[in-house]
Design a protein around this motif. Sequence first.
Motif, PDB file in Angstrom:
ATOM      1  N   THR A  14       0.826  -1.202   0.000  1.00  0.00           N
ATOM      2  CA  THR A  14       0.000   0.000   0.000  1.00  0.00           C
ATOM      3  C   THR A  14       0.862   1.255   0.000  1.00  0.00           C
ATOM      4  O   THR A  14       1.880   1.329   0.689  1.00  0.00           O
ATOM      5  CB  THR A  14      -0.993  -0.009   1.189  1.00  0.00           C
ATOM      6  OG1 THR A  14      -1.892   1.078   1.051  1.00  0.00           O
ATOM      7  CG2 THR A  14      -0.279   0.078   2.524  1.00  0.00           C
ATOM      8  N   LEU A  63       0.753   2.084  12.316  1.00  0.00           N
ATOM      9  CA  LEU A  63      -0.079   0.961  11.862  1.00  0.00           C
ATOM     10  C   LEU A  63       0.194  -0.271  12.719  1.00  0.00           C
ATOM     11  O   LEU A  63      -0.730  -0.945  13.165  1.00  0.00           O
ATOM     12  CB  LEU A  63       0.217   0.662  10.377  1.00  0.00           C
ATOM     13  CG  LEU A  63      -0.518  -0.524   9.754  1.00  0.00           C
ATOM     14  CD1 LEU A  63      -2.026  -0.289   9.730  1.00  0.00           C
ATOM     15  CD2 LEU A  63      -0.011  -0.789   8.323  1.00  0.00           C
ATOM     16  N   LEU A 175      -6.430   1.430   6.895  1.00  0.00           N
ATOM     17  CA  LEU A 175      -5.419   2.324   6.335  1.00  0.00           C
ATOM     18  C   LEU A 175      -5.977   3.735   6.154  1.00  0.00           C
ATOM     19  O   LEU A 175      -5.275   4.726   6.347  1.00  0.00           O
ATOM     20  CB  LEU A 175      -4.903   1.778   4.999  1.00  0.00           C
ATOM     21  CG  LEU A 175      -4.086   0.482   5.117  1.00  0.00           C
ATOM     22  CD1 LEU A 175      -3.917  -0.173   3.759  1.00  0.00           C
ATOM     23  CD2 LEU A 175      -2.723   0.764   5.759  1.00  0.00           C
ATOM     24  N   ILE A 180      -3.064   6.514   6.758  1.00  0.00           N
ATOM     25  CA  ILE A 180      -1.808   5.990   6.251  1.00  0.00           C
ATOM     26  C   ILE A 180      -1.822   5.972   4.722  1.00  0.00           C
ATOM     27  O   ILE A 180      -0.838   6.285   4.069  1.00  0.00           O
ATOM     28  CB  ILE A 180      -1.549   4.589   6.840  1.00  0.00           C
ATOM     29  CG1 ILE A 180      -1.155   4.758   8.312  1.00  0.00           C
ATOM     30  CG2 ILE A 180      -0.466   3.844   6.052  1.00  0.00           C
ATOM     31  CD1 ILE A 180      -1.120   3.499   9.094  1.00  0.00           C
ATOM     32  N   SER A 181      -2.964   5.627   4.176  1.00  0.00           N
ATOM     33  CA  SER A 181      -3.046   5.538   2.717  1.00  0.00           C
ATOM     34  C   SER A 181      -4.478   5.783   2.273  1.00  0.00           C
ATOM     35  O   SER A 181      -5.427   5.512   3.015  1.00  0.00           O
ATOM     36  CB  SER A 181      -2.608   4.143   2.265  1.00  0.00           C
ATOM     37  OG  SER A 181      -2.753   3.996   0.874  1.00  0.00           O
ATOM     38  N   ALA A 183      -5.545   4.109  -0.118  1.00  0.00           N
ATOM     39  CA  ALA A 183      -5.830   2.684  -0.316  1.00  0.00           C
ATOM     40  C   ALA A 183      -6.942   2.418  -1.323  1.00  0.00           C
ATOM     41  O   ALA A 183      -7.809   1.583  -1.091  1.00  0.00           O
ATOM     42  CB  ALA A 183      -6.131   2.014   1.027  1.00  0.00           C
TER      43      ALA A 183
END
Length: 465
Positions: A14, A63, A175, A180-181, A183
């Motif tokens: 990812t 994460l 995510l 974080i992303s 995604a």
Amino acid sequence: MEELKPKIGLEIHTEVKTKSKMFCSCPNKEADTPNIYICPVCTAQPGALPVINKEAVIKTIKLGIALDGKINFKSYFVRKNYFYPDLPKNYQISQYELPLVEGGVVKFFLEDKEFFVKLRRIHLEEDAGKMIHFENFSLVDFNRAGAPLIEIVTEPTISSSLEAYEFAKELILILRYLDISLANPEKGQIRFEANISVGYGEKLGTRVEVKNLNSLRALKEAIDYEIERQKKLILSGSFVAQETRGWDENKRETFIQRSKEEAHDYRYFPEPDLVPFDLSNIKIEKEKVPFEIRKEIMENYGLNLKEVDILIWQRWALVFFEDVFKILEKNKENIKIVFNYLTTDIFGLVEKYKENKIKPEDFAKLVNLLKENKISSRIFKDALLKIFEGEILKNILKEKKIDDVDTIRSIIKEVLKENENAVLDFKNGKENAFEFLIGQCMRKTSGKIDPEITRKILKETLTNL
Ligand code: ZN
Ligand code: MN
């Protein structure tokens, strides 16, 4: 004879949301123009030196903490050697023996029941560029080369395509919630690979790796296809070859790409241009994952899993829902009204206007007016639309003529109840009692009630008393 059982492990890559790339200061973002976000480092010019992006390392640790993994705050990067046209250095800076995160678990709901998939590791590495193929030649775009990439590897304990699908879906949600992303599989921001084997009972069969699964649907279908293919081979007395297979999106089947490389083929060794790092002194808070958030919402509001899922996939809606209940009382009636108007009317308006334009306090006010019968459902919906069109709630309510028959009826009912003497007077033939009652309806609604309809309904109501 024991039954043939599939065992599936997933590898997920990812993209990480960061300002700059993993080892240089190039912007980490998409561009329509190829090769604009490049520099000597991410195009592997001789002598260029990488520098670790701390933001990416911290996000990976975040994460790992959220998923209850063991964090290796002291770690280092390695070179993974392989040759591919979109990998300018001919090696990828990655992690091997000491990943940032070991273990961990992803909890989710599978067909209404709590379920989990254990993780083996989470590590940080860099992405490759992109190839664009033409008939007689190919071009390469290095905008993505060197972008931070998180690799998540599960234990091979997944036993069906449905489990894999629901796990992958939940991971996307995690995510996004942890920032974080983005995604999005369609944009290649998250990519799946599945290691699938079929064996008797607990015995592991030969592992086949299926690469390039770029959607949840492809992941599910490729697993189903591969389980069937391997079962057929075994049951016909043949054997499954250890290999890497691709997924043909059109034929909806896997095909052989190459026989599988072993770890030693990559000739891993510590990246000599980067010193080992130690982040033992940084503090990172454990954040809630969607699994926990779902449980809290179900408990706090008495919503069921299906209802919570509607909110959780539209994060703005979940935040809005909770903000409304900072104002409104959390009772059953309010929860029902808020949930229904939010997930139908407001969802529709947000889709049309691409943003939520109503403030929680305005929505709460409308809910209260509806409950006090001061506005009808139609006026409620109308007011929502006007707010999205840019009007201010105060003005909408001021201008708003009450011309909805049901609302007028309920206002009349209240006025009659509060003025029993005037009702008696009217029945005894005092005509001016009628005008008095009309006046009371006007006063109650600050003159917003439609006089004509009110007269008509009041006359009917009084005659039928
Ligand atoms: Zn660069
Ligand atoms: Mn990788």
